[in-house]
Scaffold this motif. Sequence first.
Motif, PDB file in Angstrom:
ATOM      1  N   PHE D 309       0.855  -1.200   0.000  1.00  0.00           N
ATOM      2  CA  PHE D 309       0.000   0.000   0.000  1.00  0.00           C
ATOM      3  C   PHE D 309       0.879   1.233   0.000  1.00  0.00           C
ATOM      4  N   TYR D 310       0.576   2.124  -0.926  1.00  0.00           N
ATOM      5  CA  TYR D 310       1.332   3.364  -0.974  1.00  0.00           C
ATOM      6  C   TYR D 310       0.600   4.416  -0.166  1.00  0.00           C
ATOM      7  N   LYS D 311       1.293   5.116   0.696  1.00  0.00           N
ATOM      8  CA  LYS D 311       0.613   6.099   1.540  1.00  0.00           C
ATOM      9  C   LYS D 311       1.202   7.486   1.392  1.00  0.00           C
ATOM     10  N   GLY D 312       1.509   7.832   0.151  1.00  0.00           N
ATOM     11  CA  GLY D 312       1.955   9.204  -0.045  1.00  0.00           C
ATOM     12  C   GLY D 312       3.449   9.318   0.137  1.00  0.00           C
ATOM     13  N   SER D 313       3.920   9.275   1.359  1.00  0.00           N
ATOM     14  CA  SER D 313       5.357   9.407   1.524  1.00  0.00           C
ATOM     15  C   SER D 313       6.002   8.114   2.034  1.00  0.00           C
ATOM     16  N   TYR D 314       5.180   7.096   2.268  1.00  0.00           N
ATOM     17  CA  TYR D 314       5.765   5.825   2.690  1.00  0.00           C
ATOM     18  C   TYR D 314       4.884   4.676   2.224  1.00  0.00           C
ATOM     19  N   TYR D 315       5.383   3.470   2.459  1.00  0.00           N
ATOM     20  CA  TYR D 315       4.664   2.277   2.025  1.00  0.00           C
ATOM     21  C   TYR D 315       4.354   1.389   3.213  1.00  0.00           C
ATOM     22  N   ILE D 316       3.220   0.712   3.138  1.00  0.00           N
ATOM     23  CA  ILE D 316       2.959  -0.375   4.083  1.00  0.00           C
ATOM     24  C   ILE D 316       2.999  -1.670   3.276  1.00  0.00           C
ATOM     25  N   VAL D 317       3.822  -2.573   3.746  1.00  0.00           N
ATOM     26  CA  VAL D 317       3.983  -3.844   3.053  1.00  0.00           C
ATOM     27  C   VAL D 317       3.531  -4.930   4.019  1.00  0.00           C
ATOM     28  N   THR D 318       2.690  -5.851   3.555  1.00  0.00           N
ATOM     29  CA  THR D 318       2.354  -6.972   4.436  1.00  0.00           C
ATOM     30  C   THR D 318       3.073  -8.209   3.940  1.00  0.00           C
ATOM     31  N   ILE D 319       3.574  -8.929   4.924  1.00  0.00           N
ATOM     32  CA  ILE D 319       4.417 -10.087   4.587  1.00  0.00           C
ATOM     33  C   ILE D 319       3.814 -11.338   5.198  1.00  0.00           C
ATOM     34  N   LEU D 320       3.609 -12.333   4.365  1.00  0.00           N
ATOM     35  CA  LEU D 320       3.093 -13.610   4.842  1.00  0.00           C
ATOM     36  C   LEU D 320       4.273 -14.455   5.318  1.00  0.00           C
ATOM     37  N   VAL D 321       4.271 -14.745   6.605  1.00  0.00           N
ATOM     38  CA  VAL D 321       5.402 -15.468   7.190  1.00  0.00           C
ATOM     39  C   VAL D 321       5.370 -16.927   6.722  1.00  0.00           C
ATOM     40  N   ASP D 334       9.897   5.618   1.417  1.00  0.00           N
ATOM     41  CA  ASP D 334       9.980   5.612  -0.024  1.00  0.00           C
ATOM     42  C   ASP D 334      11.371   5.169  -0.473  1.00  0.00           C
ATOM     43  N   TYR D 335      12.349   5.703   0.204  1.00  0.00           N
ATOM     44  CA  TYR D 335      13.741   5.429  -0.142  1.00  0.00           C
ATOM     45  C   TYR D 335      14.044   3.954   0.047  1.00  0.00           C
ATOM     46  N   ALA D 336      13.689   3.435   1.229  1.00  0.00           N
ATOM     47  CA  ALA D 336      13.965   2.031   1.520  1.00  0.00           C
ATOM     48  C   ALA D 336      13.218   1.133   0.540  1.00  0.00           C
ATOM     49  N   PHE D 337      11.974   1.544   0.251  1.00  0.00           N
ATOM     50  CA  PHE D 337      11.145   0.751  -0.646  1.00  0.00           C
ATOM     51  C   PHE D 337      11.827   0.594  -2.010  1.00  0.00           C
ATOM     52  N   ARG D 338      12.374   1.713  -2.494  1.00  0.00           N
ATOM     53  CA  ARG D 338      13.045   1.658  -3.798  1.00  0.00           C
ATOM     54  C   ARG D 338      14.339   0.874  -3.720  1.00  0.00           C
ATOM     55  N   LYS D 339      15.080   1.129  -2.652  1.00  0.00           N
ATOM     56  CA  LYS D 339      16.356   0.430  -2.471  1.00  0.00           C
ATOM     57  C   LYS D 339      16.130  -1.076  -2.486  1.00  0.00           C
ATOM     58  N   LEU D 340      15.053  -1.512  -1.760  1.00  0.00           N
ATOM     59  CA  LEU D 340      14.826  -2.948  -1.621  1.00  0.00           C
ATOM     60  C   LEU D 340      14.125  -3.520  -2.850  1.00  0.00           C
ATOM     61  N   ASN D 341      13.609  -2.581  -3.667  1.00  0.00           N
ATOM     62  CA  ASN D 341      13.004  -3.015  -4.918  1.00  0.00           C
ATOM     63  C   ASN D 341      11.869  -4.013  -4.681  1.00  0.00           C
ATOM     64  N   ILE D 342      10.970  -3.595  -3.842  1.00  0.00           N
ATOM     65  CA  ILE D 342       9.933  -4.509  -3.373  1.00  0.00           C
ATOM     66  C   ILE D 342       8.827  -4.710  -4.394  1.00  0.00           C
ATOM     67  N   SER D 343       8.375  -5.938  -4.517  1.00  0.00           N
ATOM     68  CA  SER D 343       7.187  -6.197  -5.336  1.00  0.00           C
ATOM     69  C   SER D 343       6.462  -7.410  -4.765  1.00  0.00           C
TER      70      SER D 343
ATOM     71  N   GLU E 355      17.561  12.750  -7.856  1.00  0.00           N
ATOM     72  CA  GLU E 355      16.395  12.068  -8.441  1.00  0.00           C
ATOM     73  C   GLU E 355      15.116  12.413  -7.687  1.00  0.00           C
ATOM     74  N   ARG E 356      15.233  13.208  -6.628  1.00  0.00           N
ATOM     75  CA  ARG E 356      14.058  13.590  -5.850  1.00  0.00           C
ATOM     76  C   ARG E 356      13.854  15.102  -5.825  1.00  0.00           C
ATOM     77  N   MET E 357      14.706  15.800  -6.481  1.00  0.00           N
ATOM     78  CA  MET E 357      14.531  17.250  -6.510  1.00  0.00           C
ATOM     79  C   MET E 357      13.563  17.623  -7.617  1.00  0.00           C
ATOM     80  N   PHE E 358      12.860  18.734  -7.378  1.00  0.00           N
ATOM     81  CA  PHE E 358      11.932  19.203  -8.414  1.00  0.00           C
ATOM     82  C   PHE E 358      12.152  20.696  -8.642  1.00  0.00           C
ATOM     83  N   LEU E 359      11.699  21.131  -9.798  1.00  0.00           N
ATOM     84  CA  LEU E 359      11.836  22.544 -10.141  1.00  0.00           C
ATOM     85  C   LEU E 359      10.447  23.143 -10.377  1.00  0.00           C
TER      86      LEU E 359
END
Lengths: 260, 257, 257, 365, 365
Positions: D309-321, D334-343, E355-359
């Motif tokens: 779920f995207y919440k504007g400036s962050y994500y909520i991810v649910t994980i099935l254990v 947002d940053y971590a989400f992109r870094k981890l490349n979550i799908s 990559e996060r800056m805007f104008l």
Amino acid sequence: AEELQLFSGAAFKKPMDEIVSLYEKKTGTRVYAAYGSVKTVMSQAILTKQGDVFVVPSSDIMDKVVKKGVVQRETIKSFAYAVPVIVVHKGNPKNIKGLKDLLRDDVRFAMANPENVYIGMLAAEIFDRSLSPGEISKLQKKVVTYADDVPKLLSYLILNQVDAILGFDFMKGWNPDKTEIVKLKPDEIVRISAGQTGVITYSKNRERAKEFIDFLLSTQGQNIFKKYGYQASEKEAFNFAGKKLEIGGEPEFSGNWIKQ
Amino acid sequence: MTFKRLSIFFAISVFLLYLGLVLSLFYFYKGSLFMEALLSERILYSIKISLIAATVATVLSIVIALPAAYALSRFDFKGKQLIDTILEFPMIVSPAALGAMLLIFFNTPIGMWIQDNTISFVFTAYGIILAQFVTTVGIATRLIKAAMDEIPQRYEDVARSLGASPMEAFLTVTLPLSKRGVIAGGILTWAKAIGEFGATITIAGSMAMKTETLPVAIFMRLATADIEGTVVLIMILISIALTILYGVRLLARKQDA
Amino acid sequence: MTFKRLSIFFAISVFLLYLGLVLSLFYFYKGSLFMEALLSERILYSIKISLIAATVATVLSIVIALPAAYALSRFDFKGKQLIDTILEFPMIVSPAALGAMLLIFFNTPIGMWIQDNTISFVFTAYGIILAQFVTTVGIATRLIKAAMDEIPQRYEDVARSLGASPMEAFLTVTLPLSKRGVIAGGILTWAKAIGEFGATITIAGSMAMKTETLPVAIFMRLATADIEGTVVLIMILISIALTILYGVRLLARKQDA
Amino acid sequence: MLEVKNISVRVGNFTLKNVSLTIKDNECHVIIGPTGSGKTLLLESIIGFRRPLKGEILLDGKRIDNLSVEKRGFSYVPQDLALFPHLSVRDNIYYGLKIKGSKGGMDQNIADEIIEAVGIRHLINRSIKGLSGGEKQRVALVRAIAPGYRYLLLDEPLSALHEGLKHELWFLIKELQQRYGLTILMITHDIEEAFFLGDTISILIDGKLHQTGRKSDSLIPKSLEVAKFFGIRNLFETELIHTDTDTFTVYCEELNTKLSVRKDYGFLNSLTDHRLIAGIRSEDVMILREDLIRKDQDNMLTGSIKHVFYKGSYYIVTILVDNSTRLIDVELSDYAFRKLNISPGQRVYISLRSERMFLIPSAQT
Amino acid sequence: MLEVKNISVRVGNFTLKNVSLTIKDNECHVIIGPTGSGKTLLLESIIGFRRPLKGEILLDGKRIDNLSVEKRGFSYVPQDLALFPHLSVRDNIYYGLKIKGSKGGMDQNIADEIIEAVGIRHLINRSIKGLSGGEKQRVALVRAIAPGYRYLLLDEPLSALHEGLKHELWFLIKELQQRYGLTILMITHDIEEAFFLGDTISILIDGKLHQTGRKSDSLIPKSLEVAKFFGIRNLFETELIHTDTDTFTVYCEELNTKLSVRKDYGFLNSLTDHRLIAGIRSEDVMILREDLIRKDQDNMLTGSIKHVFYKGSYYIVTILVDNSTRLIDVELSDYAFRKLNISPGQRVYISLRSERMFLIPSAQT
Ligand SMILES: Nc1ncnc2c1ncn2[C@@H]1O[C@H](COP(=O)(O)OP(=O)(O)OP(=O)(O)O)[C@@H](O)[C@H]1O
Ligand SMILES: Nc1ncnc2c1ncn2[C@@H]1O[C@H](COP(=O)(O)OP(=O)(O)OP(=O)(O)O)[C@@H](O)[C@H]1O
Ligand SMILES: [Mg+2]
Ligand SMILES: [Mg+2]
């Protein structure tokens, strides 16, 4: 059955009710009696253009409705005569003996409005005739109020707002427990009043109307009025007053009584 | 605390004023007359016709006043100011004069036509109802309008957004919301109707067992300065009317809770 | 749209009813009499005393009704229900009977004491004011109470939290908020006062240039079967009173905006 | 100092039970709780609109519960604002000042300053009718502060304001509080707001005060109700199996694993029962890249991503254990989400960090 | 499809100027904006409470701006709720159904289901008086949804609810929308809510629609006003000095540094002016540990920590940039904050990630 519509001043209600029911029994004609203050019955008769018999407590009113063409002059008859008297509290606590006593400072005095109430006019006429100009203006100043109708005038006395009123002799009949009459001297009285009745112009049943009036004037009718404290006939009235007097007619009195 | 006491003091003063008047009646009260009057057929008829006429007149007044008040409170239309001003008319003109005016009206061609072709009002029980209706419909409209003025338009708007037609919005929202005002108006109307005398006697007359309402009967006693009789009838009128009004108010309050 | 039209139709019906009555007066109208009446010293006096008495009585009624209505609307105290019920009393009792009751009251020891030791009411101009006051104070209280019932207590509470004493909260919040209701009540009171006749004539009598108010003057004409004169006086009364009420309402509306 | 001692209040079927609070001078105390939990009721009882069934309210040691409202000296912003509809914005704001003015001079400058700071100068001549929701709220706030009372009771005073303005007002309130030595009791349902403004925080749920204390202690729920109120969904029924000097070890059947909980964070004073609920906030759960996993990482689990779920400036991810039906929520920037490349569907390692886990009594007790 | 074409509305001194919107079926369109920007006014004009000065409103291509309110077929949750005070909670909820019922059968089940889901079953027999703020809001929501209209207009329908419940209702609204094919136009001042619920988002400021578009595009402000509304304080006046295939380079005098801005994020269609404002959200600024700095990190600055604000689950840190008076806001998660061991005065490296800056256009233009 046939029907008659009667307009009557409310003061006659009690005797009139009795007469009506006697008449109904006798003739089988149904009579609808509408009572009301003088102004009510007059406006009703003038404005509704209905009714058969018109009954008012004094001749001045009858004159007015005749002028309006509501009642035929030739059908007018007098009944239930009333003599002007001073009415006081039972036992006459202020010891009022005559007109002059009304001038006393300790006597609160009221009369009816001379502008539109017959007994008011009679009173004004009586005072004008019997008192000196000084006494008249003193009385005019001390009269506490003008009542706008006869019952109110009596109420003021009964409810002890005044000690004496100039009213009619039948008032004692209305309220024997609380009132007492002080007769005027025969020559102080100018005229007496009488109830008047006549057939209404618009009547669709003149014969019956006349029949009812005749019944009203019959001994049977007169007795009923007597029962309620009225002078049933001219003769009785003159006896009570002490002399023969004009019946009805226009009282004469000075304009000061109306506007001071 | 002092202000509370002060205001309650005023409320009680008003009460004492009227209570004083009622109590002073006992000064002329004759117990025997009371029962006698209550059992007389004529008085019973007067009570009956008074209650019926006042109730019918009140219902008529309110039924007409409701939409009229609503129109005056919610819409702008030509002549509104004029209507708004004339509502107090029957208050300004004293009842007797109002009665005379009614008679005058029935003396005009239109009035005569109405008399002849619809209901006959003069000297009939319908006349009582007419007199009471004419005296009250203006005040009823005024009172209900005042109540509706306090109900925000917003609730109706929201009702409309929920699918209600203007009529439905009025019936389901504005009307129940102004209920207290309408009841207060109805009570005042009924009180005025049952006490109405001047116009009634002028147009309907005072025929016993036909158009003699309680106030007319009271007048008849007054007309022969029969204070004791007057007092008894006034007491009957007051106790019946106040009891009924108390009951209505109790009922309304219960429903509220 | 139809509902709107319907309700406006009812409003206009009420208007036409009263307009019809007023217009039928013209059936008996004599223009010459109108000016004559208006210029007569006696009528001018009647107009003056009517206006003064009605205004004084209205002010008295409202001044007493305001705190009384507030107490009935806000506080619970013993006898409140009773007071609430008796407010319609002067409506139920017809004016003439009310006048008689006043006279009866002044015949009791308390009444006599008041007559003798304070103001003398019977047969004086004070009596006019008293009659009008007694007829109106109950309704005024009822109307103002109805208006105050619609003002949420909450505003007062908040005013108190801002430091206002109960009295200040009443004066600065509840009173101005119920302004419209108070004005409507005042107008009705004034209308009733200026039209009051039955009680007035009973307690104050009908002496020209002393206690002859306009309604009393109308009665005098009526009592002499002077329909034309009656009509003229009724017209004078209606036009003066409605003009004043219209003016007051206009003023109130302007202040609102 | 404002003390509420053991007050109980009843309306309809709802009861506020034995609430006690202490608010020191110059402190801001925030009450949070779900809707309908009795927050407004509590405030209205303190201000004097309602009479408590029992209990005492003391101001600087003196009982005030018998005083009438205006004598208690609290300023109030009601939840429904209750602006005087017959007065202009100006007259609303100066209402309290005028009333006070008639009793002794007051400083008009405070009012003018706050009007400016809150940004309603342009509304000053308007009538209340027609103000927008947020405008009304600001007027109500100024009306309460202007008279210069020392105690301010605020019932969700900023709920209708947009983020930016709300944050400005947070700073303003802080500043006013310091400058004029205000003591503030405030209701909010905005947890962020509570933690920004509150020195002490109470949590009221269902008419009961569940916990009250300094802000730093308030983040850790001490009951299941509070945990749920905080929106913490990562709650696990566990059994205590071992106690160390600085760690509890519990066994969670649902996840089929042992979990360690550091004592210094989710400390439980007394462990009366062995059945406990262990929990962790979604923002405290870590998703780990395989290359960054260290052996010493505690409470490690594996699972697969179920929802994002995207919440504007962050994500909520649910994980099935793995080997369980249990979902765990993880909040990712947002940053971590992109870094981890979550799908969705992706397999990940997560750590329920032991220094962020807390223990609360089980519901059954 | 609901189309608003160029409507202008005037009340008092406020004007809504030339607003156009298109809301496709089954879509949720969210309007955000500061208080007093005209959001409620816009909604009230669409629903029919106010007559626009000009413009058209079309539903599925047909003009409805001349229809009366009840014929437009919108359900409405007003900002002030306007629950019918004379009706019970039940009668409020079923009001629309009953009205409709008298015109043609409707499905009662929706209502029952929502009552349950929103958690007001226990209030059903209560009167409106005495409901708490949040309870009222939920009743108003159910009242609007129950009659089963296809179009739902919501004016800040969740503003009085606590976090947990609000989130539950977000999911509920999404679900209802899908299940019953609702088209929703919603106002909120909660940006998180906007991004969770909205498919498309409009930003209304001072009566003007500043931007409208798909959710993913809405995060990037396209004007200074929007940037400020988003609460973005890291805004720098700059001058464009170089344009690359994928990067703009601007020079910022205030920070005395060049900044690169990646075209794919803060893309400006047309650069009419060389004076631009470059901005970055506080959560997009990175604080770097000295040991993790890579040479290729872009827009690197050094500075010292000035303030630290704790916000419950995260921190806002302001950093005074070296050789400048400029403060930069950085949002840090609790975890990052602890990892970096931040304390006031400490010297740090920050990166304004290109990559996060805007104008956006400068205010002067
Ligand atoms: N007069 C009343 N009759 C019955 N119940 C009432 C009354 N007043 C309040 N309540 C109930 O008491 C509870 C607490 O209400 P309160 O207004 O204090 O809630 P709150 O915590 O302020 O909620 P919110 O955050 O929604 O404003 C609610 O469930 C409410 O329905
Ligand atoms: N009747 C009116 N007279 C004057 N101005 C008005 C009127 N109604 C609204 N306004 C003004 O129009 C502007 C827009 O109001 P609106 O209620 O649409 O704001 P909003 O965007 O909904 O704000 P909020 O988020 O605070 O609810 C406000 O500044 C308000 O003061
Ligand atoms: Mg609340
Ligand atoms: Mg709004």
